[in-house]
Design a protein around this motif. Structure first.
Motif, PDB file in Angstrom:
ATOM      1  N   TYR A 117       0.940  -0.944   0.076  1.00  0.00           N
ATOM      2  CA  TYR A 117       0.041  -0.311   0.195  1.00  0.00           C
ATOM      3  C   TYR A 117       0.702   0.973  -0.505  1.00  0.00           C
ATOM      4  O   TYR A 117       1.000   2.402  -0.810  1.00  0.00           O
ATOM      5  N   LYS A 175       1.643   8.987  -0.763  1.00  0.00           N
ATOM      6  CA  LYS A 175       0.711   7.983  -0.040  1.00  0.00           C
ATOM      7  C   LYS A 175       0.238   7.591   1.853  1.00  0.00           C
ATOM      8  O   LYS A 175      -0.468   7.499   2.237  1.00  0.00           O
ATOM      9  N   ASP A 177      -6.957   0.498  -2.020  1.00  0.00           N
ATOM     10  CA  ASP A 177      -6.786   0.938  -1.798  1.00  0.00           C
ATOM     11  C   ASP A 177      -7.668   0.610   0.200  1.00  0.00           C
ATOM     12  O   ASP A 177      -6.823   1.210   0.918  1.00  0.00           O
TER      13      ASP A 177
END
Length: 389
Positions: A201, A301, A212
């Motif tokens: 992820y 992220k 996600d």
């Protein structure tokens, strides 16, 4: 989204009392070899349940599989399977027993001279003995994937192989089997599952909103439920949620069509092989270092992770990224290892500072570069570990 193929034939049988279904799950007329670890399944009643369900089968046994299963032990199991003409393998235990059984399944049919080539040279697996599992320690996801990690003490190596031929035909997941786990095994298992998720992820953004959100759901559930397992080890719902999270963390769903990292796992395997650090503990040591070192490249992220998983919304971007890393580091330490008297720094495990360069050199000697961009080499691995002394 990247192109992908997905294949997973494993039948999951989840819930209390489901070990009794082994009588239906093990192929009729087969000659199973039962593989297990140090004998805890005989103390906690799991062995008795399994043998009662297998009363109609001619069962042979092989016990003594270690944590971080050893190649030499696995080869003894291969000999037992061949000598007794076994045509089905049943693993009862945690990820180590399951991984060992997968290797035994492949090695028993290997035509080469040295089955270590399956791991060392990624020699193709052309055949394998069918297998099933009864999971007693949620962590690795081995109950629903095609991977296996095996260690070899004589060479201080811990290596991975994967093949669809060693995917379990079925896996029985009864959360009650986890009640008697020592706290350290519970903690390591939860951290292992957590890091499995973030390695798929916390890379770089892509058009993968479903993966996600799936990853974030597992992470938030582990954050909410994980600490409860140490306080209430016999809470069925807590154990069930953790078991299901660990399976979903590494059954292949999260990695479909997305970039993945695995730097922390590759580096962590070296810590285990050289210094005997528990696998889950090694990940708690290494992952925050990977993120701190790569925080600019992972920035987008990590910002998303901080907001969606930890509700971090205040402050500038750099502050929020650093806070997300600190929150993760603290989650590992404060929620699990602190109460067990275990630290999440290399020095807490008597790992010398020179290990940073040594591990980096070992990976370089195998021409291994890690990370989602496959460009972290000897220099970067040394720097990552140096952040965790």
């Amino acid at each position: 989204m990247r192109n992908f193929e997905y294949f997973n034939p494993t039948r999951l049988v989840f819930g209390k009392g489901t070990i009794a279904k082994l009588s239906e799950l093990v192929p009729a007329g087969s000659r199973p070899l039962l593989l297990y670890g140090g004998g805890s399944i005989k103390r906690n009643g799991v062995y008795g349940q399994a043998m009662a369900a297998l009363a109609g089968f001619q069962v042979e046994e092989f016990g003594g599989i270690e944590p971080n299963p050893q190649f030499d032990t696995c080869m003894k199991a291969v000999d037992k399977a061949k000598q007794t003409d076994r045509d089905f393998l049943l693993a009862i235990g945690g990820g180590s027993v399951l991984d060992a059984t997968k290797f035994v399944a492949a090695a028993a049919k290997y035509r080469g001279n040295d089955a270590w080539g399956i791991l060392k040279k990624w020699a193709p697996v052309e055949a394998a003995i069918p297998l099933g599992t009864v999971l007693t320690l949620p962590a690795t996801g081995s109950e629903m994937n095609a991977g296996s990690v095996i260690s070899r003490e004589s060479t201080n190596e811990k290596l991975f192989f994967g093949s669809d031929l060693v995917r379990p035909a079925f896996s029985v997941l009864d959360p009650e089997t986890t009640y008697s786990l020592p706290p350290i095994q519970t903690a390591n298992g939860i951290v292992d599952a957590f890091v499995h998720v973030v390695e798929q992820y916390a890379t770089y953004p892509g058009p993968n909103p479903l993966q996600d959100r799936q990853a974030e759901a597992i992470l938030r559930t582990l954050i909410e439920e994980g600490p409860k397992a140490l306080d209430r080890p016999n809470d069925y719902e807590v154990r069930a949620n953790i078991m299901w999270c660990a399976t979903n963390a590494l059954n292949g769903w999260l990695s479909l069509g997305v970039p993945t990292d695995w730097a922390a796992h590759v580096i962590g395997h070296e810590l285990t092989a050289l210094y005997g650090v528990d696998h889950g503990t090694s990940l708690a040591i290494v992952e925050p270092g990977v993120w701190a070192h790569q925080r600019e490249r992972k920035k987008e992220k990590l910002l998303q992770y901080g907001e969606r998983v930890w509700d971090i919304r205040d402050g500038n971007e750099d502050d929020r990224v650093k806070k997300a890393i600190r929150k993760t580091d603290s989650f590992f330490q404060d929620s699990f290892f602190q109460s067990l008297g275990i630290g999440t720094r290399l020095s807490d495990h008597n790992v010398p500072s020179e290990a940073c360069a040594l591990i980096a050199k070992r990976l370089a000697n195998r021409d291994m570069k890690v990370g989602e961009h496959a460009d972290l080499g000897e220099k970067e691995v040394t720097e990552i570990l140096s952040l965790r002394i």
